[in-house]
Write a protein that holds these residues in place. Structure first.
Motif, PDB file in Angstrom:
ATOM      1  N   VAL A  93       0.779  -1.296   0.070  1.00 31.91           N
ATOM      2  CA  VAL A  93      -0.102  -0.142  -0.151  1.00 31.91           C
ATOM      3  C   VAL A  93       0.843   1.425   0.087  1.00 31.91           C
ATOM      4  O   VAL A  93       0.527   2.235  -0.765  1.00 31.91           O
ATOM      5  CB  VAL A  93      -0.820  -0.097   1.239  1.00 31.91           C
ATOM      6  CG1 VAL A  93      -1.872   1.329   1.487  1.00 31.91           C
ATOM      7  CG2 VAL A  93      -1.904  -1.253   0.979  1.00 31.91           C
ATOM      8  N   HIS A  94       1.892   1.299   0.893  1.00 32.65           N
ATOM      9  CA  HIS A  94       2.898   2.303   0.960  1.00 32.65           C
ATOM     10  C   HIS A  94       3.485   2.206  -0.321  1.00 32.65           C
ATOM     11  O   HIS A  94       3.887   3.483  -0.811  1.00 32.65           O
ATOM     12  CB  HIS A  94       3.847   2.217   2.191  1.00 32.65           C
ATOM     13  CG  HIS A  94       3.009   2.401   3.418  1.00 32.65           C
ATOM     14  ND1 HIS A  94       3.223   1.499   4.527  1.00 32.65           N
ATOM     15  CD2 HIS A  94       1.973   2.966   3.888  1.00 32.65           C
ATOM     16  CE1 HIS A  94       2.524   1.576   5.513  1.00 32.65           C
ATOM     17  NE2 HIS A  94       1.755   2.445   5.037  1.00 32.65           N
ATOM     18  N   LEU A 100       2.830   6.484  -6.806  1.00 35.22           N
ATOM     19  CA  LEU A 100       2.028   7.346  -7.581  1.00 35.22           C
ATOM     20  C   LEU A 100       2.243   8.728  -7.229  1.00 35.22           C
ATOM     21  O   LEU A 100       2.073   9.876  -8.328  1.00 35.22           O
ATOM     22  CB  LEU A 100       0.394   7.045  -6.701  1.00 35.22           C
ATOM     23  CG  LEU A 100      -0.529   7.771  -7.338  1.00 35.22           C
ATOM     24  CD1 LEU A 100      -0.881   7.712  -8.787  1.00 35.22           C
ATOM     25  CD2 LEU A 100      -2.067   7.328  -6.614  1.00 35.22           C
ATOM     26  N   GLN A 101       2.667   8.969  -5.869  1.00 27.58           N
ATOM     27  CA  GLN A 101       3.178  10.444  -5.864  1.00 27.58           C
ATOM     28  C   GLN A 101       4.116  10.797  -6.737  1.00 27.58           C
ATOM     29  O   GLN A 101       4.250  12.027  -7.272  1.00 27.58           O
ATOM     30  CB  GLN A 101       3.488  10.777  -4.411  1.00 27.58           C
ATOM     31  CG  GLN A 101       3.866  12.020  -3.789  1.00 27.58           C
ATOM     32  CD  GLN A 101       4.364  12.028  -2.312  1.00 27.58           C
ATOM     33  OE1 GLN A 101       4.284  11.182  -1.702  1.00 27.58           O
ATOM     34  NE2 GLN A 101       4.836  13.186  -1.882  1.00 27.58           N
ATOM     35  N   VAL A 102       5.379  10.172  -6.983  1.00 30.07           N
ATOM     36  CA  VAL A 102       6.248  10.593  -7.864  1.00 30.07           C
ATOM     37  C   VAL A 102       5.724  10.553  -9.269  1.00 30.07           C
ATOM     38  O   VAL A 102       6.477  11.581  -9.885  1.00 30.07           O
ATOM     39  CB  VAL A 102       7.536   9.387  -7.911  1.00 30.07           C
ATOM     40  CG1 VAL A 102       8.517   9.767  -8.740  1.00 30.07           C
ATOM     41  CG2 VAL A 102       8.095   9.382  -6.390  1.00 30.07           C
ATOM     42  N   THR A 107       7.895  17.811 -12.011  1.00 36.08           N
ATOM     43  CA  THR A 107       9.144  18.051 -11.919  1.00 36.08           C
ATOM     44  C   THR A 107       9.956  16.861 -12.802  1.00 36.08           C
ATOM     45  O   THR A 107      11.205  17.230 -13.000  1.00 36.08           O
ATOM     46  CB  THR A 107       9.777  18.621 -10.622  1.00 36.08           C
ATOM     47  OG1 THR A 107       9.792  17.335  -9.771  1.00 36.08           O
ATOM     48  CG2 THR A 107       8.719  19.667 -10.065  1.00 36.08           C
ATOM     49  N   HIS A 108       9.557  15.741 -12.456  1.00 35.60           N
ATOM     50  CA  HIS A 108      10.223  14.698 -13.139  1.00 35.60           C
ATOM     51  C   HIS A 108       9.938  14.604 -14.593  1.00 35.60           C
ATOM     52  O   HIS A 108       9.010  15.191 -15.236  1.00 35.60           O
ATOM     53  CB  HIS A 108       9.871  13.432 -12.686  1.00 35.60           C
ATOM     54  CG  HIS A 108      10.205  13.295 -11.065  1.00 35.60           C
ATOM     55  ND1 HIS A 108      11.451  13.223 -10.562  1.00 35.60           N
ATOM     56  CD2 HIS A 108       9.277  13.278  -9.909  1.00 35.60           C
ATOM     57  CE1 HIS A 108      11.688  13.199  -9.233  1.00 35.60           C
ATOM     58  NE2 HIS A 108      10.278  13.277  -8.846  1.00 35.60           N
ATOM     59  N   ALA A 115       7.332   5.342 -15.754  1.00 29.03           N
ATOM     60  CA  ALA A 115       7.838   4.143 -15.069  1.00 29.03           C
ATOM     61  C   ALA A 115       7.354   4.045 -13.700  1.00 29.03           C
ATOM     62  O   ALA A 115       7.084   2.992 -13.141  1.00 29.03           O
ATOM     63  CB  ALA A 115       9.484   4.325 -14.798  1.00 29.03           C
ATOM     64  N   GLU A 116       7.032   5.045 -12.743  1.00 27.09           N
ATOM     65  CA  GLU A 116       6.434   5.064 -11.403  1.00 27.09           C
ATOM     66  C   GLU A 116       4.971   4.737 -11.694  1.00 27.09           C
ATOM     67  O   GLU A 116       4.458   3.939 -10.860  1.00 27.09           O
ATOM     68  CB  GLU A 116       6.657   6.471 -10.885  1.00 27.09           C
ATOM     69  CG  GLU A 116       7.924   6.942 -10.714  1.00 27.09           C
ATOM     70  CD  GLU A 116       8.493   6.076  -9.362  1.00 27.09           C
ATOM     71  OE1 GLU A 116       7.933   5.369  -8.571  1.00 27.09           O
ATOM     72  OE2 GLU A 116       9.825   5.950  -9.520  1.00 27.09           O
ATOM     73  N   TYR A 117       4.303   5.125 -12.638  1.00 28.16           N
ATOM     74  CA  TYR A 117       2.959   4.748 -12.714  1.00 28.16           C
ATOM     75  C   TYR A 117       2.988   3.235 -13.286  1.00 28.16           C
ATOM     76  O   TYR A 117       2.025   2.529 -12.699  1.00 28.16           O
ATOM     77  CB  TYR A 117       2.216   5.635 -13.836  1.00 28.16           C
ATOM     78  CG  TYR A 117       1.640   7.052 -13.557  1.00 28.16           C
ATOM     79  CD1 TYR A 117       0.583   7.020 -12.687  1.00 28.16           C
ATOM     80  CD2 TYR A 117       2.303   8.080 -13.957  1.00 28.16           C
ATOM     81  CE1 TYR A 117       0.056   8.051 -12.233  1.00 28.16           C
ATOM     82  CE2 TYR A 117       1.504   9.167 -13.334  1.00 28.16           C
ATOM     83  CZ  TYR A 117       0.633   9.479 -12.816  1.00 28.16           C
ATOM     84  OH  TYR A 117       0.205  10.620 -12.339  1.00 28.16           O
ATOM     85  N   ASP A 118       3.820   2.771 -14.124  1.00 26.36           N
ATOM     86  CA  ASP A 118       3.713   1.356 -14.524  1.00 26.36           C
ATOM     87  C   ASP A 118       4.033   0.646 -13.031  1.00 26.36           C
ATOM     88  O   ASP A 118       3.547  -0.374 -12.847  1.00 26.36           O
ATOM     89  CB  ASP A 118       5.059   1.039 -15.434  1.00 26.36           C
ATOM     90  CG  ASP A 118       4.833   1.665 -16.702  1.00 26.36           C
ATOM     91  OD1 ASP A 118       3.505   1.835 -17.091  1.00 26.36           O
ATOM     92  OD2 ASP A 118       5.776   1.718 -17.652  1.00 26.36           O
TER      93      ASP A 118
END
Length: 206
Positions: A93-94, A100-102, A107-108, A115-118
């Motif tokens: 969960v964390h 999701l936050q990234v 700014t990225h 990649a973070e969404y994936d």
């Protein structure tokens, strides 16, 4: 959702087919609530959150905590002045919410965000806390997490379109719309956009 000790020795899987060290459901429910809490929880907090229809007792909570501590050890499940807490145990969960936050951080670069969404979306294998018989807290948390998952799916699809990967987005947004129906307007709008950019203009206006 799984819980993993930081030393990597054990995995505790709440849903799915993976073998877990805790043999019955209620200890896993209590462990889940502790692992997802930012701070210590009292026995009363655990009773209300983890037993459906307010049927649990403080005695049930204490017995369950004892069983968890027998498996994890007292060093992992600690009693403090204000309640119980777990240490050195992580939750997907964390992990999901952090990715999701990234992904949402503009700014990225778009590629880094994708990649973070994936990663965030890949953590899911079904509805949050599927099969749990617990108290109101898990019901509310499941609704919140399931909605976050849907948002992550839509935001990822929008990013695919932004990156010019229209055909990839089209196949995936079709599957997403098929899964959710026409209830999510933003997702339907993404489908129309993907159809238009793939040259399927007639279908985009249907």
């Amino acid at each position: 959702f799984f819980f993993q000790a930081e030393d990597g020795i054990r995995d505790y899987k709440v849903t799915g087919v993976q073998t877990c060290a805790l043999p019955i459901c209620r200890p896993l429910v209590v462990l889940a609530r502790l692992a997802l809490s930012p701070g210590p929880l009292t026995a009363e907090n655990l009773r209300v959150a983890c037993w459906p229809d307010d049927k649990g007792t403080i005695g049930n909570v204490l017995v369950t905590l004892t069983r968890i501590r027998q498996v994890l050890g007292d060093e992992r499940v600690r009693r403090t002045e204000v309640g119980y807490t777990v240490v050195n145990i992580s939750s997907d969960v964390h992990e999901f919410e952090a990715s999701l936050q990234v992904g949402r951080d503009e700014t990225h670069t778009p590629e880094a965000r994708l990649a973070e969404y994936d990663h965030a979306v890949s953590l899911w294998s079904g509805p949050a806390f599927d099969g749990f018989r617990a108290g109101y807290w898990f019901e509310a948390e499941a609704q919140r997490l399931n909605e976050l998952r849907e948002q992550a799916v839509d935001e990822r699809l929008a990013l695919l379109l932004e990156l010019g990967r229209h055909r990839d987005a089209l196949s995936e947004v079709r599957a997403a719309v098929a899964a959710s129906g026409l209830t999510r307007e933003a997702r339907v709008a993404l489908l129309m956009t993907a159809l238009y950019r793939c040259g399927q203009i007639g279908r985009a206006h249907v």
